[in-house]
Design a protein around this motif. Structure first.
Motif, PDB file in Angstrom:
ATOM      1  N   GLY A 215       0.065  86.081  77.723  1.00 46.59           N
ATOM      2  CA  GLY A 215      -0.976  85.111  77.432  1.00 46.59           C
ATOM      3  C   GLY A 215      -2.269  85.496  78.134  1.00 46.59           C
ATOM      4  O   GLY A 215      -2.370  86.560  78.773  1.00 46.59           O
ATOM      5  N   PRO A 216      -3.276  84.631  78.082  1.00 44.63           N
ATOM      6  CA  PRO A 216      -4.607  84.947  78.640  1.00 44.63           C
ATOM      7  C   PRO A 216      -4.656  84.690  80.135  1.00 44.63           C
ATOM      8  O   PRO A 216      -5.559  84.023  80.652  1.00 44.63           O
ATOM      9  N   TYR A 217      -3.709  85.229  80.848  1.00 43.06           N
ATOM     10  CA  TYR A 217      -3.452  84.828  82.231  1.00 43.06           C
ATOM     11  C   TYR A 217      -4.310  85.553  83.268  1.00 43.06           C
ATOM     12  O   TYR A 217      -4.117  85.389  84.463  1.00 43.06           O
ATOM     13  N   VAL A 218      -5.256  86.370  82.812  1.00 42.01           N
ATOM     14  CA  VAL A 218      -6.092  87.142  83.729  1.00 42.01           C
ATOM     15  C   VAL A 218      -7.321  86.326  84.112  1.00 42.01           C
ATOM     16  O   VAL A 218      -8.031  85.804  83.258  1.00 42.01           O
ATOM     17  N   SER A 219      -7.583  86.245  85.408  1.00 38.65           N
ATOM     18  CA  SER A 219      -8.750  85.525  85.904  1.00 38.65           C
ATOM     19  C   SER A 219     -10.041  86.178  85.413  1.00 38.65           C
ATOM     20  O   SER A 219     -10.073  87.358  85.074  1.00 38.65           O
ATOM     21  N   GLU A 220     -11.120  85.399  85.383  1.00 39.32           N
ATOM     22  CA  GLU A 220     -12.430  85.965  85.066  1.00 39.32           C
ATOM     23  C   GLU A 220     -13.225  86.282  86.328  1.00 39.32           C
ATOM     24  O   GLU A 220     -14.309  86.855  86.258  1.00 39.32           O
ATOM     25  N   ARG A 221     -12.701  85.864  87.478  1.00 34.74           N
ATOM     26  CA  ARG A 221     -13.279  86.270  88.767  1.00 34.74           C
ATOM     27  C   ARG A 221     -12.201  86.222  89.825  1.00 34.74           C
ATOM     28  O   ARG A 221     -11.636  85.168  90.095  1.00 34.74           O
ATOM     29  N   GLN A 222     -11.943  87.375  90.452  1.00 37.67           N
ATOM     30  CA  GLN A 222     -11.026  87.424  91.586  1.00 37.67           C
ATOM     31  C   GLN A 222     -11.799  87.653  92.882  1.00 37.67           C
ATOM     32  O   GLN A 222     -11.374  87.219  93.945  1.00 37.67           O
ATOM     33  N   TRP A 223     -12.952  88.312  92.790  1.00 35.42           N
ATOM     34  CA  TRP A 223     -13.778  88.538  93.982  1.00 35.42           C
ATOM     35  C   TRP A 223     -14.342  87.198  94.476  1.00 35.42           C
ATOM     36  O   TRP A 223     -14.495  86.247  93.719  1.00 35.42           O
ATOM     37  N   GLY A 224     -14.641  87.143  95.769  1.00 35.33           N
ATOM     38  CA  GLY A 224     -15.245  85.940  96.337  1.00 35.33           C
ATOM     39  C   GLY A 224     -14.294  84.770  96.466  1.00 35.33           C
ATOM     40  O   GLY A 224     -14.731  83.650  96.739  1.00 35.33           O
ATOM     41  N   THR A 225     -12.998  84.992  96.285  1.00 34.19           N
ATOM     42  CA  THR A 225     -12.033  83.901  96.416  1.00 34.19           C
ATOM     43  C   THR A 225     -11.440  83.900  97.821  1.00 34.19           C
ATOM     44  O   THR A 225     -11.434  84.912  98.517  1.00 34.19           O
ATOM     45  N   VAL A 226     -10.920  82.753  98.221  1.00 33.06           N
ATOM     46  CA  VAL A 226     -10.329  82.627  99.551  1.00 33.06           C
ATOM     47  C   VAL A 226      -9.163  83.577  99.730  1.00 33.06           C
ATOM     48  O   VAL A 226      -8.992  84.197 100.791  1.00 33.06           O
TER      49      VAL A 226
END
Length: 887
Positions: free
Chosen positions: A22-33
């Protein structure tokens, strides 16, 4: 039964009702806790956007229109280059929290066009400028603007003027669960030919550097149009693609030389494709490779004006000689037809085509926002990322007391770019529209956040990764009932087992509220900011001066609503299992005590006819914070109707509440229910009828709460009458902010000081309907206040529904209020049907603000559309003022 419903019925038999792909890929992983290993909790600067294309992630992946399996072992997404950009377009760009004048913000144009709950059909549209992407311009302009100025958006830069851009349309159509057709169509919207490079990319999530897999996975060449991806957990998958002279292999590993000045073992690093395409570095070397953990065929096109270039790919677990044989392309047509059939079946038949389209895109965004979320707090705290050493600051820093939290699930995100992490109360709202199309997944999500790897042992639910200990409004019992009734309405059968499962966990959470958030034991509750960023005159989550305490009208109302929802749930279960009858009584009595406290312990201001928070300290007179905001309207949310047939069946419950009523009335104590002799219903609510009338009169006043497109979070009264209070020598102020936040309380990107928020409007409308159902036309009120037009409450709820839905509808000139000053773009041919589902909306002009793809709770509009009734009364009949009074 539709083909999609058959697939969902199969999924319903699984422990997790989910498709493997499914569309399970994030659109932003950088800048996350979860990617932050700094000592000072500076997630935005520790892993900035400038690192993202060169640095391997620790806890997940991101991409454009990405898909993956549900453990994100293998990912697919697209990369693009227009020949002018300084970097390959591999992920969506946006500003970090310190760069935007109102906090973080995505600066791209992309749209979720369609999706099925099984993801057998998905459509995504990305708009890519043909000129150099204005990275520096976006940073500089936003950095130079103040809080009182609007954000500088991508459409302000001019790069989309004259249609000088590409429409990149990505469509997925599954042949079966593990065989996915991929169609990429690129249309040149400009008047002259333009060049573009496309890299359809597959890659492995890098677990091997941190001991997550026994052996490193590998993608290897099979022939000129096939590569094999082998993973110890996933097995073999094959990517089939049109032949091309350039095929790139590299490793999904950090370019330590570029970022940290440490030599790389070889040139095969994460950003090798970027350097090869943009800078022509090591091109022959990466072309010569035959394996790696990241792969892309390279296609270079020059597309004539107005023309479209289309290619097909296929990702499958089966090795094929002819992957694009006759019939493959027809799969896309077939799945699209199945999507149409599914939505024609599950959505109401009698609504206008335009509103059906709004619903369809709302569901598309909701489904595209499913994301793989991986975070193990204990491992995160006790291990290094290989870049920064372990430190005591991290061991005892952010979220250190949540080490039981071990998340690795597919979760409905608020927004996969702006908020690519779950938030407990957001998730509750997401599940309501989800229940309309996939009730089993909605139920799964609500139970998931109650599981032992989420809920703290003491019963607290995790808020969100920036601070899991923050306190969100306890809306999960309410949401569970909404989901339960939506499914019952859909299938004719209520899932009592689901109610029992979640009820048992909610009891633990309810007990946490009672023990932790009622410090004086007087049924007046605290809770901090309670999800309402910036609503207070000061940050309600901070430690107050000295021994001061803040007793919250909304905290008390939320818990009163919680108790009433738990009673409703217990009654529903007890109608089939009488062992739950005692708990219905318990929550009823608790609700009565909370209602009594709310009404009789100083939160109500009889002069203003409104509820306020109280600031108190030993030896001083309690101070009402006279801010007219949603805080004072939350008392409307706790309302329920008990049918008399319930009382006939639940004899012990009836006996107990009758005794409790007699006792309290004899002793002149507050009693929160109302009965009408001719009715078979009993009303329970936090407030008596005269307070309901007073609150509604204020709420329905267009110079106060009532906006053209819904109810404001803060009264417009405070535009000309700012509120100020001095606390131990410090002045605190609040005024009406109809648009973006002018406060930095919560990073500056969220604002409850005036805008229209979908979840609050949904709760208000649902509550007014409940009151209207009980009063059955005998309670009328002026709508809008001062207009001379009187309506009964069900009509008022319907009119409010129309206002909120009006955000998304085209007016006679083809403009949608939510697009605001950018309607010029959305009126161009081909863009007329594109809709964004913003986080919140301007309190005066209704334009969309905040996260632009917040399809989670804003997807509630789909439920409102289904519930809207055609109006027969248009507010033209005038009634006497006395008709508003108690009947």
């Amino acid at each position: 039964m539709t083909a999609e419903q058959q697939r969902l019925n199969v999924n319903a038999t699984k422990k997790v009702p989910l498709e493997q792909w499914g569309p399970y890929v994030s659109e932003r992983q950088w800048g996350t806790v979860r990617e932050d290993y700094s000592e000072n909790n500076d997630a935005w600067n520790y892993f900035p956007f400038s690192h993202a294309h060169s640095r391997a992630y620790r806890w997940g992946e991101d991409g454009i229109a990405g898909i993956s399996d549900f453990f994100q072992n293998l990912c697919f997404g697209i990369s693009l280059w227009n020949g002018k950009d300084p970097i390959l377009k591999e992920r969506l760009y946006g500003l970090g929290n310190y760069e935007g004048n109102h906090g973080e913000d995505v600066k791209e144009l992309y749209y979720y066009l369609d999706n099925l709950p099984s993801h057998y059909y998905m459509e995504f549209l990305y708009k890519y400028p043909q000129q150099a992407f204005p990275y520096d311009d976006l940073i500089e302009k936003n950095r130079s603007r103040g809080k009182l100025e609007p954000e500088y958006e991508i459409l302000d830069t001019g790069v989309f003027n004259d249609n000088r851009y590409f429409d990149v349309h990505i469509t997925y159509a599954k042949c079966n669960k593990r065989d996915i057709g991929i169609k990429i169509s690129i249309t040149n919207r400009y008047k002259t030919a333009a060049s573009i490079t496309l890299l359809p990319t597959i890659w492995f999530y890098n677990r091997w550097q941190y001991g997550g897999v026994m052996s490193k996975p590998v993608i290897s060449r099979v022939n000129s149009y096939t590569v094999k991806a082998n993973h110890e957990r996933l097995g073999n998958y094959y990517l089939y693609f049109p032949k091309t002279n350039e095929q790139f292999f590299t490793e999904n590993e950090t370019n330590t030389e570029k970022l940290f000045g440490k030599p790389n073992a070889n040139p095969l690093v994460k950003d090798a494709f970027n350097d090869a395409i943009v800078h022509q570095q090591n091109v022959e070397y990466i072309k010569a490779q035959s394996q790696g953990t990241k792969f892309a065929p390279v296609y270079k096109y020059k597309i004539p004006a107005g023309r479209t270039q289309t290619i097909y790919l296929r990702l499958s677990d089966v090795l094929m000689d002819q992957p694009f044989a006759h019939g493959f392309e027809e799969t896309f047509t077939q799945r699209k037809m199945e999507a149409d059939e599914f939505y024609n079946e599950v959505l109401p038949k009698n609504i206008p085509a335009e509103l059906k389209q709004v619903q369809r895109q709302a569901f598309a965004g909701l489904l595209w926002s499913k994301q793989y979320y991986h975070f193990d707090i204990e491992r995160w705290i006790s291990n290094s990322d290989g870049i920064s050493p372990l430190s005591d600051q991290r061991r005892w820093g952010r979220n250190h007391d949540w080490q039981h939290l071990k998340n690795q699930d597919i979760i409905l995100m608020p927004d996969k770019w702006e908020y690519p992490w779950y938030a407990a109360w957001d998730l509750a709202f997401h599940c309501i529209p989800m229940a309309m199309i996939d009730p089993n997944f909605a139920k799964h999500q609500l139970i998931l956040v109650m599981r032992e790897w989420y809920m703290k042992p003491d019963g607290q639910l995790p808020a969100y990764e920036w601070n899991f200990s923050d306190v969100n409004p306890p809306v999960h019992a309410w949401a569970a009932l909404q989901v339960y009734y939506i499914e019952k309405e859909k299938t004719g059968v209520g899932d009592i087992t689901f109610l029992k499962r979640i009820f048992q966990k909610l009891i633990i959470n309810f007990t946490w509220w009672i023990n932790r958030k009622d410090p004086n034991g007087n049924n007046i509750f605290e809770g901090g900011f309670l999800g309402l960023d910036n609503i207070g005159v000061f940050n309600r989550s901070i430690q107050l001066h000295g021994q001061m305490e803040l007793e919250q009208a909304d905290g008390t109302s939320w818990v009163g609503m919680y108790a009433l929802n738990m009673m409703d749930m217990a009654i529903e279960i007890a109608m089939q299992d009488t062992s739950f009858e005692d708990t219905a009584t318990k929550f009823f009595e608790h609700f009565v005590l909370i209602a009594s406290a709310l009404n009789e312990m100083g939160l109500w201001n009889d002069e203003d006819k409104f509820f306020y928070d109280i600031l108190g300290a030993p030896g001083t007179k309690p101070l009402q914070l006279r801010i007219q905001s949603i805080v004072g309207l939350t008392s409307l949310f706790a309302v329920s109707i008990i049918q008399r047939n319930v009382l006939h069946k639940l004899e012990d419950f009836t006996k107990r509440i009758t005794w409790f009523e007699n006792y309290r009335l004899k002793n002149n104590k507050f009693w929160p229910n109302e009965e009408r002799a001719e009715s078979e219903k009993i009303l329970l609510s936090l407030i008596p009828k005269e307070k309901l009338q007073a609150l509604l009169q204020r709420m329905l006043n267009e110079s106060e709460f009532l906006a053209p497109c819904g109810i404001r979070a803060l009264s417009k009264y405070h535009e000309e009458h700012p509120y100020s209070v001095n606390i131990e020598g410090t002045d605190y102020n609040i005024q009406y902010d109809p648009g973006d936040s002018t406060s930095n309380f919560f990073g500056g990107n969220s604002n409850w000081r005036g805008p229209i928020w979908m979840p609050i409007n949904f709760l208000i409308i649902q509550s007014i309907k409940k009151y209207g159902e009980f009063y059955d036309g005998t309670f009328t009120i002026e709508y809008p206040t001062g207009s001379g037009n009187y309506m009964e409450l069900l009509e008022v709820a319907n009119e409010l529904t129309k206002r909120v839905i009006g955000l998304f509808q085209q007016n006679e000139s083809g403009k949608r209020p939510l697009h605001g000053k950018y309607n010029w773009f959305y009126q161009q041919p081909g863009n007329e049907h594109l809709i964004l589902f913003y986080e919140y909306f301007h309190g005066d002009n209704c334009s969309g603000l905040g996260a632009s793809h917040q399809s989670g709770w804003t997807a509630l509009v789909a439920r409102l559309i289904s519930e809207m009734k055609p109006s027969h009364h248009h507010g033209k009949v005038k009634h006497s003022q006395s008709s508003v009074k108690a009947v």
